[in-house]
Enzyme design. Structure first.
Site, PDB file in Angstrom:
ATOM      1  N   CYS A   1       0.786  -1.245   0.000  1.00  0.00           N
ATOM      2  CA  CYS A   1       0.000   0.000   0.000  1.00  0.00           C
ATOM      3  C   CYS A   1       0.814   1.290   0.000  1.00  0.00           C
ATOM      4  O   CYS A   1       0.741   2.067  -0.950  1.00  0.00           O
ATOM      5  CB  CYS A   1      -0.924   0.009   1.206  1.00  0.00           C
ATOM      6  SG  CYS A   1      -2.051  -1.372   1.197  1.00  0.00           S
TER       7      CYS A   1
HETATM    8  N1  NAD Z   1      -2.518  -6.276   1.661  1.00  0.00           N
HETATM    9  C1  NAD Z   1      -2.963  -5.247   2.351  1.00  0.00           C
HETATM   10  O1  NAD Z   1      -2.607  -5.066   3.488  1.00  0.00           O
HETATM   11  C2  NAD Z   1      -3.961  -4.250   1.764  1.00  0.00           C
HETATM   12  C3  NAD Z   1      -4.575  -3.335   2.624  1.00  0.00           C
HETATM   13  C4  NAD Z   1      -5.513  -2.453   2.112  1.00  0.00           C
HETATM   14  C5  NAD Z   1      -5.824  -2.489   0.753  1.00  0.00           C
HETATM   15  N2  NAD Z   1      -5.206  -3.380  -0.076  1.00  0.00           N
HETATM   16  C6  NAD Z   1      -5.622  -3.416  -1.481  1.00  0.00           C
HETATM   17  O2  NAD Z   1      -6.416  -4.571  -1.716  1.00  0.00           O
HETATM   18  C7  NAD Z   1      -6.201  -5.054  -3.043  1.00  0.00           C
HETATM   19  C8  NAD Z   1      -5.808  -6.521  -3.026  1.00  0.00           C
HETATM   20  O3  NAD Z   1      -4.578  -6.654  -2.345  1.00  0.00           O
HETATM   21  P1  NAD Z   1      -4.081  -8.024  -1.730  1.00  0.00           P
HETATM   22  O4  NAD Z   1      -3.003  -7.647  -0.783  1.00  0.00           O
HETATM   23  O5  NAD Z   1      -5.200  -8.849  -1.223  1.00  0.00           O
HETATM   24  O6  NAD Z   1      -3.478  -8.734  -3.053  1.00  0.00           O
HETATM   25  P2  NAD Z   1      -3.104 -10.282  -3.214  1.00  0.00           P
HETATM   26  O7  NAD Z   1      -2.150 -10.343  -4.346  1.00  0.00           O
HETATM   27  O8  NAD Z   1      -2.741 -10.885  -1.901  1.00  0.00           O
HETATM   28  O9  NAD Z   1      -4.462 -10.967  -3.647  1.00  0.00           O
HETATM   29  C9  NAD Z   1      -5.125 -10.693  -4.825  1.00  0.00           C
HETATM   30  C10 NAD Z   1      -5.777 -11.969  -5.323  1.00  0.00           C
HETATM   31  O10 NAD Z   1      -6.518 -11.642  -6.489  1.00  0.00           O
HETATM   32  C11 NAD Z   1      -6.409 -12.726  -7.397  1.00  0.00           C
HETATM   33  N3  NAD Z   1      -6.749 -12.275  -8.736  1.00  0.00           N
HETATM   34  C12 NAD Z   1      -6.039 -11.521  -9.591  1.00  0.00           C
HETATM   35  N4  NAD Z   1      -6.733 -11.323 -10.728  1.00  0.00           N
HETATM   36  C13 NAD Z   1      -7.920 -11.942 -10.572  1.00  0.00           C
HETATM   37  C14 NAD Z   1      -9.068 -12.099 -11.408  1.00  0.00           C
HETATM   38  N5  NAD Z   1      -9.120 -11.546 -12.615  1.00  0.00           N
HETATM   39  N6  NAD Z   1     -10.094 -12.821 -10.934  1.00  0.00           N
HETATM   40  C15 NAD Z   1     -10.033 -13.396  -9.714  1.00  0.00           C
HETATM   41  N7  NAD Z   1      -8.992 -13.285  -8.885  1.00  0.00           N
HETATM   42  C16 NAD Z   1      -7.941 -12.570  -9.316  1.00  0.00           C
HETATM   43  C17 NAD Z   1      -4.967 -13.179  -7.235  1.00  0.00           C
HETATM   44  O11 NAD Z   1      -4.792 -14.491  -7.711  1.00  0.00           O
HETATM   45  C18 NAD Z   1      -4.800 -13.073  -5.726  1.00  0.00           C
HETATM   46  O12 NAD Z   1      -5.161 -14.263  -5.058  1.00  0.00           O
HETATM   47  C19 NAD Z   1      -5.163  -4.132  -3.653  1.00  0.00           C
HETATM   48  O13 NAD Z   1      -5.819  -3.120  -4.362  1.00  0.00           O
HETATM   49  C20 NAD Z   1      -4.496  -3.519  -2.448  1.00  0.00           C
HETATM   50  O14 NAD Z   1      -3.978  -2.233  -2.727  1.00  0.00           O
HETATM   51  C21 NAD Z   1      -4.282  -4.279   0.401  1.00  0.00           C
END
Ligand code: NAD
Length: 458
Positions: free
Chosen positions: A291
């Site tokens: 982030c």
């Molecule tokens: N990790 C954090 O602490 C955090 C905190 C707040 C916000 N965010 C936001 O949340 C969002 C997700 O982050 P994350 O950390 O969970 O990412 P991540 O990479 O851990 O998980 C994302 C998942 O989405 C899946 N994916 C990708 N394309 C896809 C599709 N077309 N259809 C279905 N699944 C699909 C991936 O395989 C993966 O499992 C981002 O925008 C991030 O900025 C993350």
């Protein structure tokens, strides 16, 4: 029924289904952000289906396993018994009442927003979208994404969700509901679980906002409605830019304090006793995680469309990006004082996760520090209890590198041990006892009284 009342009737129906737990919830993207709410909604007696394109994740979940450190396999097994399912079949979107999107939003090679995951997800939902379904985007992104990117894709097959706000639009007719609600998780924070963190919600139109609020109200303590998806998108960026800028401030003041012989951590603790108007931020080896190093640049990119330069973001980025270089200079100087050169030195980096007690490597400053040290001719090993081995990543190739054991003999064999991530499981007294030299980027050795001469803060 007039078009004015159509949406009110379907919202009432959706709300009833939500309250009776008949509503089916689909969570797309079962990563760090998507999996926890999938479990939370299941716990709250919703029928939850998780969607992901990563077949390994689907199969692990089907077997009742977990791939996220802080989520126990037992929690997955329990959720499975309560009906939680996972699939890669987008055809099942039709069955859902509410669809929550949690897919990645990284930066591309030119450090510009890479919205391909969000776009592909919307394209995959579109052919299956049903009347009265609720779609909520939770991925962090620039203001305008839900309206400008997601909405047109979802409307491709004829269903409409008009952009509208204000009192006149309270009951505007809408075929489906679309909203943005940022994810605010703080990985590893045991004080605030998902249910305790208020949820900001903004709809494409007022019925969409109400529909999204109806589902979140069931699982979180407080829902904070805002007037538009843009306001909700901007709120998330403000939160993260606030952190990014303040971390840059203390990182800069740390460098000055080191030069002036002042302990910045002591200063921060003293300032933090002010009961109003101050919030402590702590310096470190550089920004990490998905982030804080990434999100601010979503706004800088969008700002260019408005001929606007986000100078605070750029300056904070500059200061924070320089931190790994500062750490490498400090290691070099510490070795020099021992009449040793960086070139050929044996160095051990403790912690490759971007912050303590998480199993997340994304944008970790440790990876940059290791790369710079290697470029300077050092032999670099690492230890991290959460990463027995490393692999090839987007920017780095650490395939084949394995975490070395932390016994006294191994520690003593390095010219310098660098504390990059302050995992709580480390026994810092033993580490300092055995090491020849310790460079501490987190001041995690602050309470140790013995062997202070071996420790260099940076
Ligand atoms: N990790 C954090 O602490 C955090 C905190 C707040 C916000 N965010 C936001 O949340 C969002 C997700 O982050 P994350 O950390 O969970 O990412 P991540 O990479 O851990 O998980 C994302 C998942 O989405 C899946 N994916 C990708 N394309 C896809 C599709 N077309 N259809 C279905 N699944 C699909 C991936 O395989 C993966 O499992 C981002 O925008 C991030 O900025 C993350």
């Amino acid at each position: 029924m007039s078009s004015q009342t159509l949406s009110s009737a379907s919202i009432a129906e959706l709300t009833k289904r939500i309250q009776n737990r008949q509503a089916k919830v689909g969570i797309i993207g079962l990563g760090y952000v998507g999996l926890p709410p999938a479990l939370l909604y299941t716990e709250q007696k919703f029928t939850v289906t998780g969607f992901d394109i990563d077949e390994r994740k689907i199969s692990t979940l089907h077997q009742g396993g977990s791939y996220i450190y802080r989520i126990e396999a037992s929690e997955i097994k329990q959720a499975r018994e309560q009906g939680f399912d996972a699939t890669s079949d987008y055809g099942r979107i039709k069955e859902m009442d509410a669809i929550i999107i949690c897919v990645p939003t990284p930066l591309d090679e030119r450090r510009e927003p890479d919205l391909t995951y969000v776009e592909t997800t919307a394209e995959s939902i579109a052919p299956h979208l049903q009347k009265s379904q609720l779609v909520v985007l939770e991925s962090t992104t620039y203001p305008g994404t839900t309206e400008e990117l997601v909405l047109p894709i979802l409307e491709k097959n004829g269903l409409r969700c008009p952009i509208a706000r204000g009192p006149d639009a309270e009951n505007i007719a809408t075929d489906f509901y679309l909203a943005f609600s940022p994810e605010r998780e703080d990985p590893g924070n045991k004080q605030f679980g998902l249910a305790q963190i208020p949820k900001v919600v903004g709809g494409i139109n007022p019925p969409s906002g109400r529909a999204a609020a109806a589902i979140y109200t069931q699982v979180v303590s407080r829902v904070v409605p805002v007037s538009s998806t843009r306001a909700a998108e901007m709120a998330k960026l403000l939160e993260n830019i606030f952190r990014c800028v303040n971390i840059a401030l203390v990182n800069e003041l740390k460098q000055l304090s080191l030069r002036m012989g002042i302990d910045i951590w002591e200063v921060i603790d003293a300032a933090a006793t002010k009961p109003f108007g101050f919030m402590p931020f702590y310096p470190g080896p550089g920004l990490g995680g998905h982030c804080i190093p990434v999100d601010p640049f979503y706004l800088s990119w969008k700002a260019r469309e408005y001929d606007f330069a986000t100078r605070f973001i750029e300056l904070a980025g500059e200061v924070n990006t320089a931190m790994p270089y500062h750490v490498v200079d400090a290691i070099s100087e510490a070795l020099n004082k021992k009449r040793k050169a960086m070139n050929g030195a044996r160095l051990l980096v403790l912690g490759v996760a971007y912050k303590k007690d998480v199993d997340d490597l994304r944008e970790s400053p440790s990876l940059k520090i290791m790369e710079l040290l290697t470029d300077h001719g050092a032999h670099v090993d690492y230890n991290d209890p959460h990463f027995p081995q490393l692999h090839k990543m987007r920017h780095y190739d650490y395939s084949g590198k394995k975490s070395v054991p932390l016994d006294a003999k191994t520690l003593a064999s390095y010219d310098c041990v660098v504390i990059a991530t302050d995992h709580t499981s480390y026994d810092y007294a033993s580490i300092v006892e055995s090491a020849q030299l310790v460079v501490d980027t987190r001041n995690t050795t602050r309470r140790l009284l013995r062997h202070r001469d071996k420790i260099v803060l940076c």
